[in-house]
Structure formats: C-alpha cells, structure tokens
Design a protein around this motif. Structure first.
Motif, short mmCIF file in Angstrom:
data_model
loop_
_atom_site.label_atom_id
_atom_site.label_comp_id
_atom_site.label_asym_id
_atom_site.label_seq_id
_atom_site.Cartn_x
_atom_site.Cartn_y
_atom_site.Cartn_z
N THR A 18 0.83 -1.20 0.00
CA THR A 18 0.00 0.00 0.00
C THR A 18 0.86 1.25 0.00
OG1 THR A 18 -1.82 -1.15 1.09
CG2 THR A 18 -1.80 1.25 1.28
N HIS A 21 2.26 1.68 -3.51
CA HIS A 21 1.16 2.12 -4.38
C HIS A 21 0.82 3.58 -4.13
CE1 HIS A 21 -3.04 2.52 -5.76
NE2 HIS A 21 -2.62 1.74 -6.75
N HIS A 22 0.77 3.97 -2.86
CA HIS A 22 0.48 5.36 -2.51
C HIS A 22 1.55 6.29 -3.07
CE1 HIS A 22 -1.21 8.71 -0.28
NE2 HIS A 22 0.03 9.03 0.06
N THR A 25 1.15 6.66 -6.89
CA THR A 25 -0.07 7.35 -7.32
C THR A 25 -0.18 8.78 -6.80
OG1 THR A 25 -1.35 6.38 -5.49
CG2 THR A 25 -1.42 5.23 -7.61
N THR A 35 -0.26 7.42 -15.02
CA THR A 35 -0.02 6.34 -14.06
C THR A 35 -1.02 5.21 -14.26
OG1 THR A 35 0.94 7.87 -12.45
CG2 THR A 35 0.08 5.79 -11.58
N PHE A 39 -0.47 1.37 -15.37
CA PHE A 39 -1.03 0.28 -14.58
C PHE A 39 -1.83 -0.67 -15.48
CE2 PHE A 39 -1.48 2.65 -10.21
CZ PHE A 39 -0.12 2.54 -10.00
N CYS A 51 -6.81 -6.31 -11.80
CA CYS A 51 -6.20 -5.00 -12.03
C CYS A 51 -6.63 -4.38 -13.35
CB CYS A 51 -4.68 -5.11 -11.96
SG CYS A 51 -4.08 -5.54 -10.30
N HIS A 55 -8.21 -0.62 -13.34
CA HIS A 55 -7.54 0.49 -14.03
C HIS A 55 -8.28 0.92 -15.29
CE1 HIS A 55 -4.77 0.44 -10.87
NE2 HIS A 55 -4.50 -0.83 -11.09
N THR A 127 6.68 2.91 -10.79
CA THR A 127 5.26 2.68 -11.09
C THR A 127 5.08 1.34 -11.78
OG1 THR A 127 4.89 5.07 -11.23
CG2 THR A 127 3.26 3.65 -12.30
N ALA A 130 5.83 -1.44 -9.24
CA ALA A 130 4.74 -1.59 -8.27
C ALA A 130 3.59 -2.38 -8.88
CB ALA A 130 4.25 -0.21 -7.81
N MET A 131 3.21 -2.05 -10.11
CA MET A 131 2.09 -2.76 -10.72
C MET A 131 2.45 -4.21 -11.02
SD MET A 131 -1.06 -2.93 -11.37
CE MET A 131 -1.14 -1.44 -10.44
N ILE A 134 2.02 -5.94 -7.69
CA ILE A 134 0.60 -6.06 -7.35
C ILE A 134 -0.07 -7.12 -8.23
CG2 ILE A 134 -1.62 -4.84 -7.38
CD1 ILE A 134 0.06 -2.30 -6.55
#
Length: 149
Positions: A18, A21-22, A25, A35, A39, A51, A55, A127, A130-131, A134
């Motif tokens: 999280t 991700h925060h 974003t 972004t 994603f 996802c 998105h 970014t 991260a994706m 996730i």
C-alpha cells in the motif's frame, strides 16, 4: 481452490505494498492518467483480470475515451491517439515488464530518458515495478474483478 486473502494473511506485507502504491499514485510528478495507463498496460501484459478491471474503470473516470481505451493493447497501431509521453511510457512499461526478454535495452532507456528526465524515469519505473508486484499478488491469490455479468 480457495486461496488466502494475501493482505489479511500478511498485514505488514499489505501495508508495504500500500505504501509503494500510494507513493506511485500520489508522490510522483507523473500525471494520474499516465499512471493509470501504465497500470493498465502492465496488467494486460501480466493477465491480471482484477487489475485490468480496476484500471480500466480508473481511466474512464479520468476521462479517457472508450475509443482510446480499447486500443491500449495495440497502441503502436493506433499511436496517433496517444501523446508522445504516453507512447514512451507505454513502451518503457512493456520493456520493464518483459525485462527477462528485453534486459531494459540501452535504446529503450535512452528514448524514455529523453522524454521523462532522470527523476521522472525512476518514478515511472517504480510505477511499473509496483504494478508488476501487485499483479503477481492478484494473480497468485486469485483476486476477482469487480465486473458483473
């Protein structure tokens, strides 16, 4: 087979994801629409239905037209719909997501650096990373999309 709800089984892991991700974003200078476009493309490559669903909805909420949205997987054939920044971000996203094949080539890096500059390219790469992380959690633990029949 039922699988664990990963962020409940590992609350600290969930908090770490999280936080990343925060940051990507809210903590970068990258436009929100860009972004979410990154994603979406990363999630399409990885095949993460959860996802892709999220998105796609985010991009519609940000005002992306359906005409453009449906062509994201084939953006090179419809590149006239995408800005230079979007095209470069999509290319770099694909390069980094497929890093075992591409090894993040010097040519791709130079092209991305020319448009984004050093800091924004690092943030863009975070970014993408991260994706990818996730997606791997979503796919491994079979997170369902929100879409209904």
């Amino acid at each position: 087979m039922d699988r664990a709800v990963w962020y409940q089984a590992s609350p600290e892991g969930g908090k770490a994801m999280t936080s990343l991700h925060h940051f990507v974003t809210k903590g970068t200078g990258l436009p929100s629409l860009l972004t979410h476009l990154v994603f979406l493309r990363v999630s399409q490559i990885n095949g993460c239905a959860h996802c892709i669903d999220i998105h796609t909805r985010d991009l519609i909420a940000e005002g992306m037209s359906v005409d453009k949205l449906v062509l994201v997987p084939v953006w090179r054939e419809a590149e006239y719909l995408f800005s230079e920044q979007e095209r470069v971000a999509l290319a770099w996203s694909e390069e980094v997501t497929r890093v075992s094949e591409t090894h993040a080539s010097d040519a791709a890096y130079a092209a991305a650096l020319a448009v984004f500059g050093e800091k924004d390219l690092v943030d863009l790469t975070l970014t993408v990373a991260a994706m990818n992380a996730i997606n791997r959690m979503g796919i491994s633990f079979r997170m369902k999309p929100r879409a209904r029949a």
